[in-house]
Write a protein that holds these residues in place. Structure first.
Motif, PDB file in Angstrom:
ATOM      1  N   ASP A   1      -3.020  11.354   2.092  1.00 23.14           N
ATOM      2  CA  ASP A   1      -2.844  10.930   0.710  1.00 23.14           C
ATOM      3  C   ASP A   1      -2.290   9.513   0.712  1.00 23.14           C
ATOM      4  O   ASP A   1      -1.326   9.232   1.412  1.00 23.14           O
ATOM      5  CB  ASP A   1      -1.864  11.853  -0.020  1.00 23.14           C
ATOM      6  CG  ASP A   1      -2.424  13.248  -0.248  1.00 23.14           C
ATOM      7  OD1 ASP A   1      -3.661  13.384  -0.293  1.00 23.14           O
ATOM      8  OD2 ASP A   1      -1.631  14.189  -0.378  1.00 23.14           O
ATOM      9  N   LEU A   2      -2.931   8.662  -0.080  1.00 22.07           N
ATOM     10  CA  LEU A   2      -2.511   7.265  -0.166  1.00 22.07           C
ATOM     11  C   LEU A   2      -2.310   6.894  -1.630  1.00 22.07           C
ATOM     12  O   LEU A   2      -2.987   7.417  -2.510  1.00 22.07           O
ATOM     13  CB  LEU A   2      -3.581   6.340   0.433  1.00 22.07           C
ATOM     14  CG  LEU A   2      -3.886   6.493   1.911  1.00 22.07           C
ATOM     15  CD1 LEU A   2      -5.091   5.640   2.289  1.00 22.07           C
ATOM     16  CD2 LEU A   2      -2.685   6.105   2.752  1.00 22.07           C
ATOM     17  N   PRO A   3      -1.409   5.947  -1.895  1.00 23.06           N
ATOM     18  CA  PRO A   3      -1.261   5.473  -3.281  1.00 23.06           C
ATOM     19  C   PRO A   3      -2.508   4.687  -3.688  1.00 23.06           C
ATOM     20  O   PRO A   3      -3.170   4.043  -2.856  1.00 23.06           O
ATOM     21  CB  PRO A   3      -0.026   4.576  -3.232  1.00 23.06           C
ATOM     22  CG  PRO A   3       0.128   4.190  -1.798  1.00 23.06           C
ATOM     23  CD  PRO A   3      -0.471   5.289  -0.981  1.00 23.06           C
ATOM     24  N   LEU A   4      -2.812   4.746  -4.969  1.00 27.03           N
ATOM     25  CA  LEU A   4      -4.022   4.099  -5.486  1.00 27.03           C
ATOM     26  C   LEU A   4      -4.052   2.604  -5.188  1.00 27.03           C
ATOM     27  O   LEU A   4      -5.105   2.053  -4.868  1.00 27.03           O
ATOM     28  CB  LEU A   4      -4.135   4.350  -6.990  1.00 27.03           C
ATOM     29  CG  LEU A   4      -5.415   3.893  -7.666  1.00 27.03           C
ATOM     30  CD1 LEU A   4      -6.636   4.565  -7.047  1.00 27.03           C
ATOM     31  CD2 LEU A   4      -5.357   4.175  -9.153  1.00 27.03           C
ATOM     32  N   TRP A   5      -2.896   1.948  -5.263  1.00 29.15           N
ATOM     33  CA  TRP A   5      -2.868   0.505  -5.019  1.00 29.15           C
ATOM     34  C   TRP A   5      -3.299   0.167  -3.592  1.00 29.15           C
ATOM     35  O   TRP A   5      -3.790  -0.919  -3.327  1.00 29.15           O
ATOM     36  CB  TRP A   5      -1.484  -0.084  -5.303  1.00 29.15           C
ATOM     37  CG  TRP A   5      -0.388   0.424  -4.419  1.00 29.15           C
ATOM     38  CD1 TRP A   5       0.465   1.450  -4.682  1.00 29.15           C
ATOM     39  CD2 TRP A   5      -0.015  -0.067  -3.121  1.00 29.15           C
ATOM     40  NE1 TRP A   5       1.335   1.636  -3.633  1.00 29.15           N
ATOM     41  CE2 TRP A   5       1.065   0.713  -2.662  1.00 29.15           C
ATOM     42  CE3 TRP A   5      -0.492  -1.093  -2.300  1.00 29.15           C
ATOM     43  CZ2 TRP A   5       1.672   0.515  -1.424  1.00 29.15           C
ATOM     44  CZ3 TRP A   5       0.121  -1.298  -1.069  1.00 29.15           C
ATOM     45  CH2 TRP A   5       1.196  -0.495  -0.659  1.00 29.15           C
ATOM     46  N   LEU A   6      -3.174   1.133  -2.675  1.00 27.60           N
ATOM     47  CA  LEU A   6      -3.579   0.905  -1.294  1.00 27.60           C
ATOM     48  C   LEU A   6      -5.016   1.370  -1.040  1.00 27.60           C
ATOM     49  O   LEU A   6      -5.740   0.788  -0.228  1.00 27.60           O
ATOM     50  CB  LEU A   6      -2.614   1.632  -0.350  1.00 27.60           C
ATOM     51  CG  LEU A   6      -2.803   1.448   1.143  1.00 27.60           C
ATOM     52  CD1 LEU A   6      -2.732  -0.028   1.530  1.00 27.60           C
ATOM     53  CD2 LEU A   6      -1.750   2.247   1.905  1.00 27.60           C
ATOM     54  N   VAL A   7      -5.434   2.393  -1.770  1.00 24.70           N
ATOM     55  CA  VAL A   7      -6.769   2.962  -1.587  1.00 24.70           C
ATOM     56  C   VAL A   7      -7.859   1.924  -1.858  1.00 24.70           C
ATOM     57  O   VAL A   7      -8.792   1.769  -1.069  1.00 24.70           O
ATOM     58  CB  VAL A   7      -6.963   4.200  -2.501  1.00 24.70           C
ATOM     59  CG1 VAL A   7      -8.421   4.606  -2.583  1.00 24.70           C
ATOM     60  CG2 VAL A   7      -6.109   5.351  -2.009  1.00 24.70           C
ATOM     61  N   CYS A   8      -7.748   1.237  -2.978  1.00 22.06           N
ATOM     62  CA  CYS A   8      -8.822   0.316  -3.385  1.00 22.06           C
ATOM     63  C   CYS A   8      -9.088  -0.804  -2.379  1.00 22.06           C
ATOM     64  O   CYS A   8     -10.237  -1.008  -1.977  1.00 22.06           O
ATOM     65  CB  CYS A   8      -8.545  -0.229  -4.783  1.00 22.06           C
ATOM     66  SG  CYS A   8      -8.626   1.074  -6.040  1.00 22.06           S
ATOM     67  N   PRO A   9      -8.064  -1.538  -1.929  1.00 18.68           N
ATOM     68  CA  PRO A   9      -8.377  -2.597  -0.957  1.00 18.68           C
ATOM     69  C   PRO A   9      -8.884  -2.057   0.385  1.00 18.68           C
ATOM     70  O   PRO A   9      -9.769  -2.668   1.003  1.00 18.68           O
ATOM     71  CB  PRO A   9      -7.058  -3.351  -0.783  1.00 18.68           C
ATOM     72  CG  PRO A   9      -6.010  -2.573  -1.466  1.00 18.68           C
ATOM     73  CD  PRO A   9      -6.672  -1.597  -2.364  1.00 18.68           C
ATOM     74  N   LEU A  10      -8.366  -0.902   0.815  1.00 17.88           N
ATOM     75  CA  LEU A  10      -8.850  -0.325   2.077  1.00 17.88           C
ATOM     76  C   LEU A  10     -10.289   0.146   1.941  1.00 17.88           C
ATOM     77  O   LEU A  10     -11.090   0.003   2.869  1.00 17.88           O
ATOM     78  CB  LEU A  10      -7.954   0.836   2.521  1.00 17.88           C
ATOM     79  CG  LEU A  10      -6.539   0.475   2.955  1.00 17.88           C
ATOM     80  CD1 LEU A  10      -5.747   1.728   3.312  1.00 17.88           C
ATOM     81  CD2 LEU A  10      -6.557  -0.506   4.129  1.00 17.88           C
ATOM     82  N   HIS A  11     -10.627   0.671   0.778  1.00 17.64           N
ATOM     83  CA  HIS A  11     -12.003   1.123   0.543  1.00 17.64           C
ATOM     84  C   HIS A  11     -12.960  -0.062   0.489  1.00 17.64           C
ATOM     85  O   HIS A  11     -14.079   0.015   1.014  1.00 17.64           O
ATOM     86  CB  HIS A  11     -12.062   1.943  -0.750  1.00 17.64           C
ATOM     87  CG  HIS A  11     -13.388   2.552  -1.005  1.00 17.64           C
ATOM     88  ND1 HIS A  11     -14.253   2.074  -1.961  1.00 17.64           N
ATOM     89  CD2 HIS A  11     -14.027   3.606  -0.409  1.00 17.64           C
ATOM     90  CE1 HIS A  11     -15.353   2.805  -1.961  1.00 17.64           C
ATOM     91  NE2 HIS A  11     -15.243   3.744  -1.026  1.00 17.64           N
TER      92      HIS A  11
END
Length: 127
Positions: A13-23
């Motif tokens: 589980d990751l915070p949304l602010w981290l998910v987007c740039p990693l994706h």
């Protein structure tokens, strides 16, 4: 030093602010939370006004739209738009614009942060 990479195909589980740039960098794949999967979308399509979306997230629509955009999930986007602008919005506007002297506590407990902001602004405007 115990710094090791996660094994391939690990789920975290990751915070949304981290998910987007990693994706965007193709470093992760996004798996939608259960409350944005097809079963919930079917329930929302059947009548979103009866669902307490706040139980899932105070920012249900914002998070959902961000995930829909990031994953290019048009069905999720469309379902969220219909849920937000349909029965829930109608109920919200009725309470906000014509019943400002009533106790809206019960309604407010079901609203997401965006909906609650709209309710409060509508009540202020109608006074």
């Amino acid at each position: 030093n115990n710094l090791e990479d996660l094994p391939a195909n690990s789920q975290v589980d990751l915070p949304l602010w981290l998910v987007c740039p990693l994706h965007k960098k193709n470093m992760i794949q996004i798996e939608l939370p259960k409350h944005f999967e097809m079963k919930m979308r079917d329930e929302m399509s059947s009548g979103a006004s009866n669902i307490n979306l706040r139980d899932y997230s105070h920012y249900f629509f914002e998070v959902g739209m961000k995930l829909a955009t990031e994953t290019k999930n048009i069905d999720l986007r469309d379902t969220l738009m219909v849920a937000f602008t349909g029965d829930r919005f109608d109920t919200l506007m009725v309470h906000a614009l014509s019943r400002w002297d009533d106790d809206n506590t019960e309604l407010a407990h079901k609203l997401t942060s965006t909906e609650l902001k709209l309710l409060n602004e509508g009540i202020k405007t109608s006074r």
